[in-house]
Every structure is written in C-alpha cells, then in structure tokens.
Write a protein that holds these residues in place. Sequence first.
Motif, mmCIF file in Angstrom:
data_model
loop_
_atom_site.group_PDB
_atom_site.id
_atom_site.type_symbol
_atom_site.label_atom_id
_atom_site.label_comp_id
_atom_site.label_asym_id
_atom_site.label_seq_id
_atom_site.Cartn_x
_atom_site.Cartn_y
_atom_site.Cartn_z
ATOM 1 N N GLN A 167 -24.835 -15.114 24.889
ATOM 2 C CA GLN A 167 -24.950 -15.529 26.424
ATOM 3 C C GLN A 167 -26.073 -14.801 27.229
ATOM 4 O O GLN A 167 -26.732 -13.941 26.549
ATOM 5 C CB GLN A 167 -23.504 -14.919 27.022
ATOM 6 N N ARG A 308 -25.229 -19.678 30.523
ATOM 7 C CA ARG A 308 -24.749 -18.385 30.521
ATOM 8 C C ARG A 308 -23.519 -18.510 29.361
ATOM 9 O O ARG A 308 -23.305 -17.558 28.989
ATOM 10 C CB ARG A 308 -23.973 -18.196 31.794
ATOM 11 N N GLU A 309 -23.022 -19.440 28.806
ATOM 12 C CA GLU A 309 -22.286 -19.850 28.061
ATOM 13 C C GLU A 309 -22.655 -19.565 26.375
ATOM 14 O O GLU A 309 -22.102 -19.135 25.780
ATOM 15 C CB GLU A 309 -21.414 -20.939 27.852
ATOM 16 N N GLY A 310 -24.105 -19.883 26.464
ATOM 17 C CA GLY A 310 -24.712 -19.628 25.123
ATOM 18 C C GLY A 310 -25.307 -20.781 24.686
ATOM 19 O O GLY A 310 -26.347 -20.926 23.481
#
Length: 312
Positions: A167, A308-310
């Motif tokens: 992240q 943000r989630e990766g």
Amino acid sequence: MTTTVATVSEETDSPYALSHLDALESEAVHIFREVAGEFENPVILFSGGKDSIVMLHLALKAFAPAPVPFALLHVDTGHNFPEVIDYRDRTVARHGLRLHVASVQDYIDRGVLKERPDGTRNPLQTLPLTEKIQSERFDAVFGGGRRDEEKARAKERVFSLRDEFSQWDPRRQRPELWNLYNGRHAPGEHVRVFPLSNWTELDVWQYIAREGIELPEIYYAHEREVFQRGGMWLTAGEWGGPKDGEVVEKRLVRYRTVGDMSCTGAVDSDADTIEKVITEIAASRLTERGATRADDKLSEAAMEDRKREGYF
C-alpha cells in the motif's frame, strides 16, 4: 546497443547539449542502473503496452551488451487483446527474458475473486499483483506510469515506497532532490520505480519513432468491429459485450492505450503511420486515459484508490 551520451542537440547548435529526448533517455537509464545497484531482486511490469515496451527498450540500452538483469511480470486479466499477448510472448522469446504471469482468471477459478457485474477485470488486478510481489520477494517493481496521464500519477515519486501490504502512504514518501533516489526499505516492503515519470505521451511516441521501436498493430489505425458504451468504442468479447441494444459496427480506429478489453476504448482515427500518430497526439487536448479508459471513470478517485490498495 549503446546509450547516447552527447549529441548535437535538436534545439541548440552546442555539441555538448543533449536533446530533449536524449535527456529523458539519460535520466531513465540512470534510474535503471541505480536500481540495479541498490536492490537485490527487481522486476519490470510488462503488459505489451507502449509505455512498458519503451521501458524495456531503455532497460536493454542501460545494460547492453549484457542481458537485462531483471525478470518481467505481467498481471494477466484474461481479457487482454490477442495482438498484445502475441507481442508480449514474441518479445520475451526474442530477448531471452524471464516472464512471471499473475493470472486474474486463476484467482476467479479458485473463488478468491469474483467477476464484477460490468465485466471489467482491471480493478481485480491488485491481489494477484501484490501476492506475486510477496511470493517472489521482489524488492523493486518498475512501472510505466507517467505524471501526465492522470492526477493521481502526477504526484507520484520516481521511487515510491510501499509497505508490507504493497500500500501507498503519501506521508511516507521521500523528497527527491536532483537525481538522488532513496531506495531504503524494511523487510517486506518494496519500492515502485517509474523511469518514465517525466515523459509525456508525445515524448513516448517521438522516442518510438526515433528508435524504430516495434509496437502491437492496434496502436495504428485499422478496421475493427466495435460498439459504443459510455461514449467509447469497445471491442466485443467474452467479457460481456455487447449487450442488447448495443450495435456492432466496423470502424477505422486505433488504441491510444492498451488494457483490459472491457474498459479500453478505441478512438476514431486514420493515423496508420507513426508520423500521423504523432501529429494526432500533438493536436489532442485529452489525455489517453481520460479519453479511453473506463476503469479510471469508476469514481472521481478511482486511480487514487487503486494506488492506496497496492495496484498502481
């Protein structure tokens, strides 16, 4: 294959000045070599799209005559354009590269991921990507993102630190002064690296023209059966299109960017040569993703959320 150090500039008569493209190339080559010196197990994200193709070309230049010291990684949605997958496989074979494939279809078959109602699989790429990074212990991951593409990418660093869950946290990003890059990371963390950060779409195409780089044919104008959805021309396929009332017609189109067939739209174009493509892009007032990528329109902050989630 060698890297140009100094040429007569396209913009000045000084024999010691670099042209605009030479400067961008030199910066990218420096980034590749910096990563090779700082990290133990880097990998290049390679989809067969134009940006990843240019990125691989730069890596080949950076280490010639030695082979590229990195493997390639492709997150395969299962809904890719056949022309692009063919290009990917031919490129891997031509240069004797190692290719890792993280398959979204495998995760769906195992019940870990579920198909979306709209058939789009691009948002499903995050888990296969992050788990492949963890399982292979990649500590640096090259991506072809450019700051001109989208506002979430505009604020990205060249070296982007990711935590143990892949992240992105804006508060942990480091300043990048001059050409100094900080690759320090804790065990389990990794760094996303973007050698094309300062390039524009026009720069990419001008560089492709200068270097004579081969691309998948769908980047040039060709006749194709498409249908309209959400203001874009989409290709019919097993992903779920067209629906009732969506009329398939044959049009002269090309693709500015390449992703999942379910969310990548074609544009009307007669640009069947690289010179015509460059002229077309120079006149355009829409970014390639803004014009042709439905996955970026899922929400106002779609790309930011994926970062943000990766994924990005």
